[in-house]
Design a protein around this motif. Structure first.
Motif, PDB file in Angstrom:
ATOM      1  N   ASP A  57     -47.133  33.126 -64.815  1.00 12.37           N
ATOM      2  CA  ASP A  57     -47.391  34.162 -64.693  1.00 12.37           C
ATOM      3  C   ASP A  57     -48.169  34.762 -63.899  1.00 12.37           C
ATOM      4  OD1 ASP A  57     -46.222  34.785 -67.300  1.00 12.37           O
ATOM      5  OD2 ASP A  57     -48.126  34.768 -68.121  1.00 12.37           O
ATOM      6  N   PHE A  58     -48.957  33.718 -62.569  1.00 17.67           N
ATOM      7  CA  PHE A  58     -50.054  33.827 -61.121  1.00 17.67           C
ATOM      8  C   PHE A  58     -49.088  33.875 -59.921  1.00 17.67           C
ATOM      9  CE2 PHE A  58     -52.537  31.910 -64.657  1.00 17.67           C
ATOM     10  CZ  PHE A  58     -53.474  33.151 -64.980  1.00 17.67           C
ATOM     11  N   ARG A  59     -47.080  33.199 -60.857  1.00 15.73           N
ATOM     12  CA  ARG A  59     -46.167  33.367 -59.613  1.00 15.73           C
ATOM     13  C   ARG A  59     -45.892  35.455 -59.590  1.00 15.73           C
ATOM     14  NH1 ARG A  59     -40.763  31.577 -60.689  1.00 15.73           N
ATOM     15  NH2 ARG A  59     -40.691  31.307 -58.142  1.00 15.73           N
ATOM     16  N   TYR A  60     -46.718  35.603 -60.306  1.00 18.84           N
ATOM     17  CA  TYR A  60     -45.934  37.620 -59.569  1.00 18.84           C
ATOM     18  C   TYR A  60     -47.056  38.227 -59.877  1.00 18.84           C
ATOM     19  CZ  TYR A  60     -42.450  35.615 -61.014  1.00 18.84           C
ATOM     20  OH  TYR A  60     -41.186  34.610 -61.490  1.00 18.84           O
ATOM     21  N   LYS A  61     -48.597  38.046 -60.217  1.00 18.55           N
ATOM     22  CA  LYS A  61     -48.770  38.511 -59.948  1.00 18.55           C
ATOM     23  C   LYS A  61     -50.413  37.876 -58.968  1.00 18.55           C
ATOM     24  CE  LYS A  61     -53.647  41.823 -61.981  1.00 18.55           C
ATOM     25  NZ  LYS A  61     -53.917  42.381 -63.849  1.00 18.55           N
ATOM     26  N   ARG A  62     -51.306  38.227 -58.120  1.00 12.60           N
ATOM     27  CA  ARG A  62     -51.895  37.147 -57.413  1.00 12.60           C
ATOM     28  C   ARG A  62     -53.585  37.580 -57.162  1.00 12.60           C
ATOM     29  NH1 ARG A  62     -49.158  32.870 -55.015  1.00 12.60           N
ATOM     30  NH2 ARG A  62     -46.898  33.000 -55.521  1.00 12.60           N
ATOM     31  N   LYS A  63     -53.954  38.803 -57.856  1.00 13.26           N
ATOM     32  CA  LYS A  63     -55.382  39.491 -57.331  1.00 13.26           C
ATOM     33  C   LYS A  63     -55.599  40.148 -58.522  1.00 13.26           C
ATOM     34  CE  LYS A  63     -58.176  41.597 -54.495  1.00 13.26           C
ATOM     35  NZ  LYS A  63     -58.563  42.373 -52.822  1.00 13.26           N
ATOM     36  N   PHE A  64     -56.646  39.183 -59.051  1.00  8.84           N
ATOM     37  CA  PHE A  64     -57.511  40.139 -60.219  1.00  8.84           C
ATOM     38  C   PHE A  64     -58.576  40.409 -59.721  1.00  8.84           C
ATOM     39  CE2 PHE A  64     -53.972  37.289 -61.146  1.00  8.84           C
ATOM     40  CZ  PHE A  64     -53.440  37.312 -62.228  1.00  8.84           C
ATOM     41  N   GLU A  65     -58.379  41.772 -59.628  1.00  7.29           N
ATOM     42  CA  GLU A  65     -60.056  42.352 -59.624  1.00  7.29           C
ATOM     43  C   GLU A  65     -60.900  42.767 -61.021  1.00  7.29           C
ATOM     44  OE1 GLU A  65     -62.360  45.747 -55.664  1.00  7.29           O
ATOM     45  OE2 GLU A  65     -59.465  44.729 -56.125  1.00  7.29           O
ATOM     46  N   ALA A  66     -62.074  42.538 -60.709  1.00 11.15           N
ATOM     47  CA  ALA A  66     -63.447  43.265 -61.989  1.00 11.15           C
ATOM     48  C   ALA A  66     -63.343  45.021 -61.533  1.00 11.15           C
ATOM     49  CB  ALA A  66     -64.142  42.823 -62.572  1.00 11.15           C
ATOM     50  N   LYS A  67     -64.290  45.800 -62.649  1.00 15.52           N
ATOM     51  CA  LYS A  67     -64.345  46.753 -62.524  1.00 15.52           C
ATOM     52  C   LYS A  67     -65.519  47.058 -61.423  1.00 15.52           C
ATOM     53  CE  LYS A  67     -60.785  49.800 -64.970  1.00 15.52           C
ATOM     54  NZ  LYS A  67     -61.053  50.802 -65.576  1.00 15.52           N
ATOM     55  N   LYS A  68     -65.927  48.101 -60.842  1.00 14.69           N
ATOM     56  CA  LYS A  68     -67.522  48.758 -60.090  1.00 14.69           C
ATOM     57  C   LYS A  68     -67.944  48.948 -61.758  1.00 14.69           C
ATOM     58  CE  LYS A  68     -70.207  50.971 -56.807  1.00 14.69           C
ATOM     59  NZ  LYS A  68     -69.795  52.134 -55.729  1.00 14.69           N
ATOM     60  N   GLY A  69     -69.513  49.265 -61.512  1.00 17.63           N
ATOM     61  CA  GLY A  69     -70.275  49.755 -62.439  1.00 17.63           C
ATOM     62  C   GLY A  69     -70.874  50.507 -61.855  1.00 17.63           C
ATOM     63  N   ALA A  70     -71.137  51.932 -62.779  1.00 17.00           N
ATOM     64  CA  ALA A  70     -71.125  53.219 -62.949  1.00 17.00           C
ATOM     65  C   ALA A  70     -72.329  53.067 -62.120  1.00 17.00           C
ATOM     66  CB  ALA A  70     -71.294  54.006 -64.169  1.00 17.00           C
ATOM     67  N   ASN A  71     -71.996  54.411 -60.835  1.00 16.61           N
ATOM     68  CA  ASN A  71     -74.001  55.186 -59.937  1.00 16.61           C
ATOM     69  C   ASN A  71     -74.972  54.673 -61.427  1.00 16.61           C
ATOM     70  OD1 ASN A  71     -72.568  53.991 -58.012  1.00 16.61           O
ATOM     71  ND2 ASN A  71     -71.699  56.491 -57.665  1.00 16.61           N
TER      72      ASN A  71
END
Length: 421
Positions: A57-71
């Motif tokens: 599965d990691f051959r096709y998706k190579r970037k994993f980014e969590a979301k930012k906290g709210a202000n």
């Protein structure tokens, strides 16, 4: 497709920004600052999933980014923390820092592992009110989340590893003692993927066996398929070395045995010390003299020898019983401990930016974030180390150049202290 290595980028969420706000309410004079703090950014958490067997599965998706906290916002309202990002990988996956090779996590158990931590939320201006600074018009931005380029490396979890030249009967053996169904044919490299099988001995006794394909001379240096799969031998508690004792392919079984052992040693010297049982397969094609000669030669080197005919399961049970006995004396499957971050040297010191807001000297620099995350400021030695680092890196000199004097407030992300000459 069996994929056991991948490179990806992971980014934890940034912390939300603190708010600049002042309390406004009828009949309440000088309500003061009431900006709330930002929420924490999401962590990147790795979880071992027994339903996965490959890193394809990691051959096709190579970037994993969590979301930012709210202000944060006025009224001392805190921003909401962001949800964590869950990344599922096969059991036995090692996570390494691609830049340094440092082991960050070993996903061999059920416990989730935080690999990249989300940034803390920034402070709202309510934190900066003092008797002499009653209306602070600044707040702190959220800290950035950790970001890494990592390599994922799958090392199968197996108690027993079957090693040997192609076409000696490894796949046949695992197929007759377990429910594994590898492809079996009378030509080299029939098996192109490692195969796992659970061998049940009754009374709740069982063990996991792995068929490691593709080992030939030069495997440790990249010849054939072996270099791709040798890593899967590293966790095995016991090795079972299978040899075609009949020499049916015009090869010398003694030389085969020596060559494969040498390849294991070249790949990882620890494998040369791993307990090993030796199996002579295809005894129906060998003479009694061939079997006796090889048996004497192997036992002279200190190994136990088991002659079998895997295709018809002849004399396989004594081998399985000895495997159970050997495993009972061996430690559990190897689990790799996460390695600490290396200490920074002078070459790793980066630039710092110093700004002044309402008399507070704000110091920023990406390399400082890495330092702050690894220091326990409640510990005297940790505090002393940080002070020495500020001196050595030139941060103290730059603060002086910016006009910072004794008693002034210095803020380095979520750390605040009074400057002392």
């Amino acid at each position: 497709m069996f994929v056991d290595k991948a490179k990806i980028t992971i980014k934890a969420g940034d912390g939300g920004d603190g708010a600049v706000a002042f309390h406004r309410e009828k009949y309440v004079a000088a309500g003061g600052p009431d900006g709330g703090d930002g929420g924490k950014g999401g962590d990147v958490i790795f979880v071992a999933d027994s339903n996965l067997s490959t890193l394809a599965d990691f051959r096709y998706k190579r970037k994993f980014e969590a979301k930012k906290g709210a202000n944060g916002s006025g009224g001392r309202k805190y921003g909401k923390a962001a949800d964590d990002l869950i990344v599922k990988v096969p059991v036995g996956t090692l996570v390494r820092d691609a830049a340094t090779g440092r082991i960050m996590a070993d996903l061999s158990g059920k416990e989730p592992v935080i690999v990249a931590k989300g940034g803390k939320g920034g402070w709202g201006n309510k934190h900066f009110a003092t008797p002499t600074r009653q209306t602070p018009r600044f707040a702190k931005p959220g800290l950035p989340g950790e970001e890494f380029e990592v390599t994922l490396e799958l090392k199968l979890l197996a108690d027993v590893g079957l090693v040997g030249y192609p076409n000696v009967g490894k796949s046949t053996l695992i197929s007759v003692v377990s429910q594994a169904k590898p492809q079996i044919a009378n030509y080299h490299f029939t098996t192109i993927n490692p195969t796992l099988g659970v061998v049940s001995m009754g009374d709740g006794v069982s063990f996991v066996m792995a068929d490691i394909p593709g080992l030939i001379e030069g495997a440790a240096d990249g010849t054939g398929l072996g270099h791709q799969f040798l890593r899967h031998v590293e966790r095995c508690r016991l090795l079972v070395h299978i040899v075609d004792v009949s020499g049916s392919e015009a090869r010398d079984p003694k030389e085969d045995f020596r060559v494969i052992n040498e390849e294991l040693k070249k790949f990882n010297p620890e494998l040369a010390e791993r307990p090993m049982l030796v199996v002579g397969n295809k005894c129906d094609l060998a003479t009694d003299e061939q079997i006796a000669d090889f048996k004497a030669w192997v036992e002279d080197q200190g190994y136990q020898f088991f002659p079998i005919m895997a295709a018809i399961r002849y004399d396989v049970d004594p081998l399985l019983n000895q495997i159970i006995e050997e495993l009972s004396k061996l430690p559990p499957i190897k689990v790799y401990e996460p390695e600490p971050m290396p200490e920074l040297d002078e070459e790793a010191f980066g630039e710092v930016r110093i700004t002044v807001q309402d008399g507070v000297y704000m110091v920023e620099g990406k390399w400082l974030l890495r330092i702050l995350r690894g220091i326990n400021f409640d510990d005297y030695d940790g505090l002393s180390y940080f002070e020495r680092l500020l001196q050595k890196s030139g941060v103290i000199d730059k603060l002086r150049e910016a006009g910072c004097q004794e008693g002034d407030t210095v803020s380095i992300y979520d750390l605040e202290f009074d400057f002392i000459e």
